[in-house]
Design an enzyme around this catalytic site. Structure first.
Site, PDB file in Angstrom:
ATOM      1  CG  HIS A 250      -9.389  42.003 -26.438  1.00  0.00           C
ATOM      2  ND1 HIS A 250      -8.274  42.268 -27.211  1.00  0.00           N
ATOM      3  CD2 HIS A 250     -10.105  43.147 -26.440  1.00  0.00           C
ATOM      4  CE1 HIS A 250      -8.315  43.506 -27.663  1.00  0.00           C
ATOM      5  NE2 HIS A 250      -9.418  44.070 -27.197  1.00  0.00           N
ATOM      6  CD  GLU A 326     -13.642  49.479 -26.790  1.00  0.00           C
ATOM      7  OE1 GLU A 326     -14.493  50.100 -26.095  1.00  0.00           O
ATOM      8  OE2 GLU A 326     -12.466  49.303 -26.431  1.00  0.00           O
TER       9      GLU A 326
END
Length: 447
Positions: A250, A326
């Site tokens: 990202h 994550e």
């Protein structure tokens, strides 16, 4: 009640491209082949061809005995999981085929099992015979098929190679893939000899002396594939199109430049203005390449925002995949490495030394993350075989995809640098090998 085994497969040379399927009905008690079906179906995808093979195999079994029970074995995890009811069927081309398959026998008389590709060689060879016939402008003919001979020859060669341990492991397991290559190379001559013998001894059954030579050549296909992998190191031409995962970290958040722990258990920050511009630039770069066919994203805000910017440029939808989230860094969320060292020195040292160690406060260990990523990888490989998929995710998942593909030890995670909005890529082949094609590419961010 009579019982049958149905083995089915399908393939597409291009995905979509010229496609065909193969099916075989087997007596489970004797191993005898009771029926074979194969057909060239024109231009279609791998998954459609696999479903067509399933339908044909079930119908062939029904023709033999409509009151029988059937155990279906396929190397398509997608078809097996969908027909077993564990995965939803979303693709409009597959829904009617799945319904058609479900109507052949009552559902309570059909069971499904996933098997590795090497155990589905008979159906696979039938599918390839059908595609070969289609390339000649013909349809497959049972009278000229040597698929059963090839499959039996390959099985015979496998027994010759039994002294060599056969590797096992999920797609993308580099150690397992390398071991399979070594095993295949070690028995190349045995495979060829077995295939020639089997084809020659049954030439009268097929009524064509030339079938023996063709059978031997095709029975050696897996060995040639292994030799291709060993010789070039990657991209074997006869393994079919791989599942390719383009791994996008990202864009920046306010925490990124400060190098603070930012996992799935923290404040879930959004992209900064810099991160938004990075996402736009990634979208432009991927649009120029023109290879991405699907987009999946972690459920966290920063990945969904990055994926949305890319998807808008590519004209694609975004699917949220929880397995791409994550690692949860527990009490370390929002802290810098130095702050963690100061506050939790013993916990940090254990975490750096042991992949099973959790961050302070019950976060997620690297070992647990690897287990999650491996399961996600296997599911996505089965779902997106032959396709190029953009996975918008985070530092630890991307490093873990790469580590598993390389067969590298857990400590290698600390030796990889991964920038915000960087691109990496891993291709996964049908034989279980993986090839890392790109890592931490940020060229699209430079003026």
């Amino acid at each position: 009640m009579r019982e049958f085994i149905v083995e089915a497969d399908g393939g597409s040379r291009g995905n979509p491209g010229p496609a065909g399927y193969g099916s075989v009905v087997i007596d489970p008690a004797t191993g005898e082949t009771l029926a074979e079906r194969a057909e060239y179906i024109g231009v279609a995808t791998n998954n459609v061809a696999e479903y067509r093979g399933l339908v044909a195999g079930l119908r062939a079994a029904h023709d033999l005995d409509p009151s029988a029970s059937v155990h279906v074995r396929m190397d398509s995890k997608l078809v097996v999981e969908q027909m077993s009811g564990r995965w939803k069927i979303k693709h409009p081309d597959m829904k009617p085929l799945a319904m058609e398959a479900a109507r052949v026998f009552p559902p309570d008389r059909v069971t499904y099992e996933w098997i590795p590709r090497e155990r589905n060689k008979h159906a696979d060879r039938l599918a390839n015979e059908a595609m070969d016939a289609g390339a000649r402008g013909e349809q497959w003919s049972a009278s000229s098929s040597v698929a059963e001979l090839q499959a039996r020859a390959a099985a015979s060669a496998g027994s010759v190679a039994s002294a060599v341990p056969e590797a096992s492991g999920p797609p993308g397991d580099a150690a397992a893939g390398a071991a399979r290559v070594r095993a295949a190379l070690g028995v190349a001559s045995a495979t060829t000899a077995s295939a020639s013998s089997a084809a020659a001894s049954s030439s009268s059954r097929r009524g064509a002396a030339e079938s023996s030579g063709g059978g031997a050549a095709k029975a050696d296909a897996d060995v040639r594939a292994a030799q291709s992998v060993a010789g070039s190191g990657w991209a074997p031409a006869d393994m079919g199109a791989p599942a390719t995962f383009v791994l996008l970290r990202h864009g920046e958040t306010p925490l990124t430049p400060q190098k603070r722990f930012s996992g799935s258990g923290g404040t879930d920050p959004s992209l900064s203005e810099v991160g938004q511009e990075q996402a736009r630039l990634v979208g432009e770069a991927l649009a120029r390449r023109g290879t991405v066919q699907e987009i999946l994203a972690s459920p966290l805000a920063r990945t969904r925002q990055t994926a949305a910017a890319v998807a808008e440029r590519l004209g694609l939808d975004v699917t949220v995949e929880d397995g791409l989230r994550e690692t949860d860094f527990g009490a370390w969320e929002g802290l810098t490495f130095g702050e963690v060292r100061e506050r939790y020195p013993d916990d940090l040292n254990r975490w750096l030394a042991d992949p099973d160690a959790e961050p302070t406060g019950g976060g997620e260990s690297f070992a647990a993350t690897a287990t999650r990523i491996a399961a996600t990888r296997d599911k996505l490989i089965a779902t997106y075989a032959g396709r190029t998929v953009l996975l918008v995710t985070h530092v630890t998942p991307i490093k873990t995809f790469v580590r598993l593909a390389l067969g590298a030890p857990p400590e290698s995670l600390f030796r990889m640098e991964l920038s915000a909005a960087s691109l990496s890529a891993v291709a996964y082949y049908a034989d279980g090998n993986a090839s890392v094609r790109l890592f931490n590419d940020t060229s699209h961010l430079r003026p």
